[in-house]
Design an enzyme around this catalytic site. Structure first.
Site, short mmCIF file in Angstrom:
data_model
loop_
_atom_site.label_atom_id
_atom_site.label_comp_id
_atom_site.label_asym_id
_atom_site.label_seq_id
_atom_site.Cartn_x
_atom_site.Cartn_y
_atom_site.Cartn_z
N ALA A 182 0.19 -0.24 14.15
CA ALA A 182 0.61 1.03 13.57
C ALA A 182 1.12 0.86 12.15
CB ALA A 182 1.69 1.68 14.45
N LYS A 207 0.81 -1.23 0.00
CA LYS A 207 0.00 0.00 0.00
C LYS A 207 0.84 1.27 0.00
CE LYS A 207 -4.09 -2.08 2.09
NZ LYS A 207 -5.08 -2.02 3.17
N THR A 255 5.77 -1.98 18.98
CA THR A 255 6.89 -1.03 18.97
C THR A 255 6.30 0.36 19.21
OG1 THR A 255 8.01 -2.43 17.34
CG2 THR A 255 8.87 -0.18 17.65
N HIS A 256 6.48 0.86 20.43
CA HIS A 256 5.80 2.11 20.82
C HIS A 256 6.23 3.29 19.95
CE1 HIS A 256 3.58 4.87 23.23
NE2 HIS A 256 4.66 5.52 23.64
#
Length: 269
Positions: free
Chosen positions: A131, A68, A156-157
């Site tokens: 995310a 995408k 993974t912040h």
């Protein structure tokens, strides 16, 4: 002799995609014949595969994982929502030969929640898990519905923080989530391998809807987890899939399909 319009979905893998069946149902509603296939593009070979498809008579294409963002880079121009998302799931061949990129994922998701399930997004507190491109693509449209709050959490912040800064929403570490959400949307890739996001079961207390963006058996582990821990309603992403496909079909052909009978048709397969 009438030329049959050709469409396809690009992905890797893509053999599992239900898009061909969905678009054939749309064509039946419109009363036309179309051809809709699947193309598994090589990693690193997406741009070439797209070029060949359109050079050999393709009229439009959908794009799924993992291409995408590559599709965004490939398009000559974009819709506002695709620009905001930085990701494209729909390629439209224009009369001048250029490719226009759009992103209909957010429309598919929001229509499924608000129109099919009759759950308002406005003034609600929403949690997005993940995310990646799927989540990134739906944030702009969710924001248009004016929720009270959108929180994003990711394994993974730092990736969650990046999207939070980009879209003006909140990022919270997965381990710190503790409930208070009306709508929880799972956009992690873990569902495809049966993995649950590393969140406390407490987040589902008083949750009106727990939603997984994937559909079918792959969504069941998350949906069972959510329901057994207090979610009032759970849903896989079939309605989102049909809804985003309908929006793509409308962009290509100027015909807006009715998604409800197609959702029921796909459930029966």
């Amino acid at each position: 002799m009438t030329t049959i319009s050709r469409y396809t979905v690009f992905g890797n893998p893509v053999a599992h995609s239900k898009s061909p069946q969905i678009h054939q149902q749309f064509a039946l509603q419109e009363g036309v014949d179309i051809e809709y296939g699947r193309i598994c593009a090589d990693i690193g070979g997406f741009a070439q595969a797209v070029s060949i498809f359109f050079e050999t008579g393709g009229c439009g294409a959908n794009v799924t994982v993992p291409f995408k963002q590559e599709a965004f880079a490939l398009a000559d121009e974009y819709s506002e929502r695709a620009s905001a998302a930085g990701a494209v799931n729909t390629l439209i061949l224009l009369e001048n030969g250029k490719l226009r990129g759009d992103n209909t994922d957010g429309i598919g998701l929001s229509n499924d929640i608000t129109q099919v399930k009759n759950i308002a997004i406005e003034c609600k507190t929403i949690l997005l898990l993940g995310a990646g491109g799927a989540v990134r693509g739906v944030i702009p449209v969710l924001k248009e519905h004016r929720p009270a709050r959108i929180v994003i959490a990711n394994r993974t912040h730092a990736k969650a923080e990046e999207l939070a800064r980009l879209f003006g929403i909140e990022a919270v570490p997965m381990a710190d989530l503790n409930g208070g959400f009306d709508i929880i949307i799972n956009g992690t890739s873990g569902s495809l391998s049966g993995q649950l996001p590393a969140v406390s079961p407490e987040i589902f207390r008083n949750c009106r809807l727990a939603y997984d963006m994937v559909y079918g058996d792959a969504a069941q582990a998350f949906l069972n987890f959510a329901q057994s821990n207090g979610a009032a309603e759970v849903s896989d992403g079939l309605g989102m899939l049909v809804g985003q496909a309908a929006a793509s079909y409308s962009l290509w052909r100027g015909f807006t399909p009715d998604i409800r009978p197609v959702i029921e048709y796909m459930k029966a397969l």
